[in-house]
Scaffold this motif. Sequence first.
Motif, PDB file in Angstrom:
ATOM      1  N   THR A   1       0.836  -1.191   0.000  1.00 30.03           N
ATOM      2  CA  THR A   1       0.000   0.000   0.000  1.00 30.03           C
ATOM      3  C   THR A   1       0.876   1.248   0.000  1.00 30.03           C
ATOM      4  N   ALA A   2       0.639   2.147  -0.934  1.00 32.25           N
ATOM      5  CA  ALA A   2       1.385   3.398  -1.006  1.00 32.25           C
ATOM      6  C   ALA A   2       0.853   4.385   0.028  1.00 32.25           C
ATOM      7  N   ALA A   3       1.666   5.397   0.337  1.00 33.74           N
ATOM      8  CA  ALA A   3       1.292   6.376   1.355  1.00 33.74           C
ATOM      9  C   ALA A   3      -0.027   7.064   1.033  1.00 33.74           C
ATOM     10  N   ASN A   4      -0.244   7.375  -0.258  1.00 33.75           N
ATOM     11  CA  ASN A   4      -1.474   8.082  -0.632  1.00 33.75           C
ATOM     12  C   ASN A   4      -2.693   7.170  -0.696  1.00 33.75           C
ATOM     13  N   GLU A   5      -2.495   5.883  -0.407  1.00 32.32           N
ATOM     14  CA  GLU A   5      -3.606   4.933  -0.390  1.00 32.32           C
ATOM     15  C   GLU A   5      -4.062   4.616   1.041  1.00 32.32           C
ATOM     16  N   ILE A   6      -3.513   5.344   2.002  1.00 30.00           N
ATOM     17  CA  ILE A   6      -3.857   5.138   3.412  1.00 30.00           C
ATOM     18  C   ILE A   6      -4.632   6.358   3.912  1.00 30.00           C
TER      19      ILE A   6
ATOM     20  N   ALA B   1      -4.518  -5.831   6.590  1.00 31.82           N
ATOM     21  CA  ALA B   1      -5.314  -5.665   7.814  1.00 31.82           C
ATOM     22  C   ALA B   1      -6.673  -5.042   7.515  1.00 31.82           C
ATOM     23  N   ALA B   2      -6.688  -4.001   6.680  1.00 35.02           N
ATOM     24  CA  ALA B   2      -7.965  -3.369   6.334  1.00 35.02           C
ATOM     25  C   ALA B   2      -8.896  -4.370   5.662  1.00 35.02           C
ATOM     26  N   LYS B   3      -8.329  -5.204   4.774  1.00 29.88           N
ATOM     27  CA  LYS B   3      -9.126  -6.214   4.077  1.00 29.88           C
ATOM     28  C   LYS B   3      -9.612  -7.295   5.040  1.00 29.88           C
ATOM     29  N   ALA B   4      -8.689  -7.805   5.860  1.00 33.56           N
ATOM     30  CA  ALA B   4      -9.010  -8.932   6.730  1.00 33.56           C
ATOM     31  C   ALA B   4      -9.952  -8.558   7.865  1.00 33.56           C
ATOM     32  N   TYR B   5      -9.787  -7.371   8.443  1.00 35.92           N
ATOM     33  CA  TYR B   5     -10.575  -6.976   9.603  1.00 35.92           C
ATOM     34  C   TYR B   5     -11.913  -6.328   9.230  1.00 35.92           C
ATOM     35  N   PHE B   6     -11.900  -5.551   8.139  1.00 37.62           N
ATOM     36  CA  PHE B   6     -13.110  -4.787   7.814  1.00 37.62           C
ATOM     37  C   PHE B   6     -13.578  -4.948   6.370  1.00 37.62           C
ATOM     38  N   ASN B   7     -12.839  -5.757   5.583  1.00 39.05           N
ATOM     39  CA  ASN B   7     -13.166  -5.940   4.171  1.00 39.05           C
ATOM     40  C   ASN B   7     -13.207  -4.589   3.446  1.00 39.05           C
ATOM     41  N   LYS B   8     -12.218  -3.761   3.767  1.00 40.01           N
ATOM     42  CA  LYS B   8     -12.096  -2.435   3.170  1.00 40.01           C
ATOM     43  C   LYS B   8     -10.686  -2.232   2.631  1.00 40.01           C
ATOM     44  N   THR B   9     -10.506  -1.167   1.883  1.00 37.80           N
ATOM     45  CA  THR B   9      -9.162  -0.733   1.505  1.00 37.80           C
ATOM     46  C   THR B   9      -8.645   0.201   2.598  1.00 37.80           C
ATOM     47  N   PRO B  10      -7.333   0.391   2.717  1.00 36.18           N
ATOM     48  CA  PRO B  10      -6.799   1.315   3.732  1.00 36.18           C
ATOM     49  C   PRO B  10      -7.318   2.736   3.569  1.00 36.18           C
ATOM     50  N   LYS B  11      -7.628   3.136   2.354  1.00 34.83           N
ATOM     51  CA  LYS B  11      -8.128   4.484   2.106  1.00 34.83           C
ATOM     52  C   LYS B  11      -9.521   4.673   2.699  1.00 34.83           C
ATOM     53  N   GLU B  12     -10.270   3.581   2.875  1.00 28.47           N
ATOM     54  CA  GLU B  12     -11.653   3.652   3.359  1.00 28.47           C
ATOM     55  C   GLU B  12     -11.771   3.578   4.875  1.00 28.47           C
ATOM     56  N   LEU B  13     -10.672   3.378   5.582  1.00 29.61           N
ATOM     57  CA  LEU B  13     -10.729   3.218   7.038  1.00 29.61           C
ATOM     58  C   LEU B  13     -11.151   4.521   7.722  1.00 29.61           C
ATOM     59  N   ASP B  14     -12.114   4.435   8.627  1.00 32.25           N
ATOM     60  CA  ASP B  14     -12.541   5.612   9.385  1.00 32.25           C
ATOM     61  C   ASP B  14     -11.807   5.657  10.722  1.00 32.25           C
ATOM     62  N   ALA B  15     -12.157   6.625  11.559  1.00 31.75           N
ATOM     63  CA  ALA B  15     -11.444   6.829  12.818  1.00 31.75           C
ATOM     64  C   ALA B  15     -11.593   5.636  13.758  1.00 31.75           C
ATOM     65  N   LYS B  16     -12.800   5.083  13.853  1.00 34.06           N
ATOM     66  CA  LYS B  16     -13.031   3.954  14.759  1.00 34.06           C
ATOM     67  C   LYS B  16     -12.220   2.729  14.334  1.00 34.06           C
ATOM     68  N   GLU B  17     -12.249   2.414  13.051  1.00 33.77           N
ATOM     69  CA  GLU B  17     -11.516   1.262  12.524  1.00 33.77           C
ATOM     70  C   GLU B  17     -10.013   1.491  12.626  1.00 33.77           C
TER      71      GLU B  17
END
Length: 718
Positions: free
Chosen positions: A80-85, A202-218
């Motif tokens: 994952t690149a920096a701009n994808e987090i 981790a984003a995929k395994a824990y929340f089935n999301k991309t790192p860019k989609e992670l919110d504050a709680k996640e």
Amino acid sequence: MRKADGLFKLLGLCLLAGVLVAGVLFPVAGAAGVVSNQASETVDSMSSDLATDPPPLVTTVTDRDGKPIATLYSQYRIPTAANEISDAMKYALISVEDRRFFEHRGVDWKGTMRAAISNASDGDTQGASTLTQQYVKNYLINVVYRDNKVGQEKAQEASIARKLKEARIAIQLETKMSKDQILAGYLNVVEFSRQIYGIGAAAKAYFNKTPKELDAKESALLAGLVNNPIMFDPWKNPERATERRNLVLDRMVDNFKLAREDAERLKAEPLGVVEGAPSKPAANCTGAGPENGFFCQYVEDYLLKSGMSKDDLYTGGYTIRTTMDQKANHEAKVSAETQVKKNQKNVANTLSLVKPGKDRHEVVALAANRDYGPDASRGQTQFALPSGIYNTGGAGSSYKIFTAAAALEKGVAGIHSTIQTPSSYTSKVFTGGGPQCPTVARGTRAYCLTNASEGFGGSMSLQNALATSPNTGFVILEEQTGMGPVVDMASRLGLRETMASNLGGGPVKPESQESGENVSQATFFGPSDRSPGQGSFTLGPSPTSGLELANVAATIMSGGVWCPPTPIAQVLDRDGKPVPVKEQGCEQVIEEPLANSLAVGMSKDDIPPGTSAGAAQGVGWSRPMIGKTGTTQGNGSATFVGATPQLAGAAMVFRPEGGRGGICDGGVGNVYTCGTGNMFGGKTPARTWFGAMSKILEGQEALPLPPSDPRFERAGRR
């Protein structure tokens, strides 16, 4: 006592600061002899590696069209690149692990001194490592020393020397990488438990999301995990995980990255992870599923034999495009399972398919009635049944192909030559027969045998013999041709690994080898100084690989050109660049006219009175083909090997767990072990082969077989 320890640590940290300053300003000098020139060079090299060397990645295995079928890995990681987090993820991590990340230059002296003073005053455990230092430590643990426990322990030991080295690298690293790169590097290396490494996985395994989609709680949950992935595992320890997440949310508030009211609202919400367990692919060929797993396993075995290490395969991030044809593999699986139930005790039914060619022999399908997988109670196995040498019962009379080929090559017979096929025969050459056979010199018994059935008459053409399979005729051909050429022919046409195994599947120590050295099956069956060889070879009593037998048919249909049965179409590295695979070159093992004539000699098995005629008629077969059935003594295993110009294959039914007794064929789907078997190559194996091939080749042109050569049609024309 604890205060004294703390004061000593504080003194050590002061020394550390002086050494680091000296090292930065005068890298070769060091301080107080702690850092030598050699150590300085090592640190420089390691910091350079940290800036450039990538961590372990997932290898992806695909079918021939590029559709993924499996993943192989020791660390599940999605780069994952920096701009994808998401910013939320970055803020959460910095807030809990290194609040002054953007202020320091690798080592937070203010935090270090504060931690040392705190530890000295009251023993409170407080860390002082920056994210840059943690990046160094995690890189050493998870990348450099991932399979080295001693190295991992050294990378974590509580010593001034280790902290000195870590801090020195961190300072140099900050001169080579931007803060955003260091943050992304850390998030790509750190562990999140359960073989999950890096924020992408981790984003995929824990929340089935991309790192860019992670919110504050996640983000708070994941940022809290890195401190102790096992302790804060949300599935095993949800209460601890919640407490840790809430702590991170509070730290985000303290760091002015989250409003207090938002934090309080989020702290009241559930963790929100996917239900049950992390959403991640299997780490090995079980991920290919019950149908494609055998092919995936052969890919792995093939690459390891080709010189690739398992560590490289499971960490290199390769994309391996295989030669597997999804349709062919599916039809092979359906046909194998139609004939024998997947959970039938101690009965395996396999089908291996290979595409003929003069420059490559591509494996297109590897299937079995049993599913690929770890649960034996559900009919699963992880033994490579279609490709390995698991048919320990033998391939039966399919070995008569080698006797016929050697006889043609030596001019002993042609495909239209008349050979003798008496109902019974006592060999004048071979010995080692059972108690029913006459005794010869010094108590040794001659080798004697009968045909499996009557009605052959006393003679027939070699072509008809290949179709109807009289045992006596081929033992007589062995005598006339010599065992050496027959055994050698088996290896040349394709039984390479099979010929290195013995009756029990391992190295052979025949009585004629007084030295006790391990020798091959070829030596065991072939002639030696003390033996003319074993006449039973042509009846195929030895362990055999179904894939290698399929490749024999491919060699015949390729004009006598043998190629390794390859499952590899292309291998690309993590950067998309082709990676060469070391494979054996193709060989012209017999003359093309001989191969073509042998094909014509084998072209009548599917028509009456050929042994596979019933199975062929059952699917309305009308294509030109070659074929040969095989059944072992006691009917404990059976085989059918055949080919058209487009596709070659071998089907085998056998007892994978061994044991005495036969296999009984009660019709389609009713096959089982029994005391006295009635299994023949023309039954379950032939039905499996024709059932799959008729579906796979549907719609394709019915190509003719090549013509025979007059030199191989009659004896003595060579």
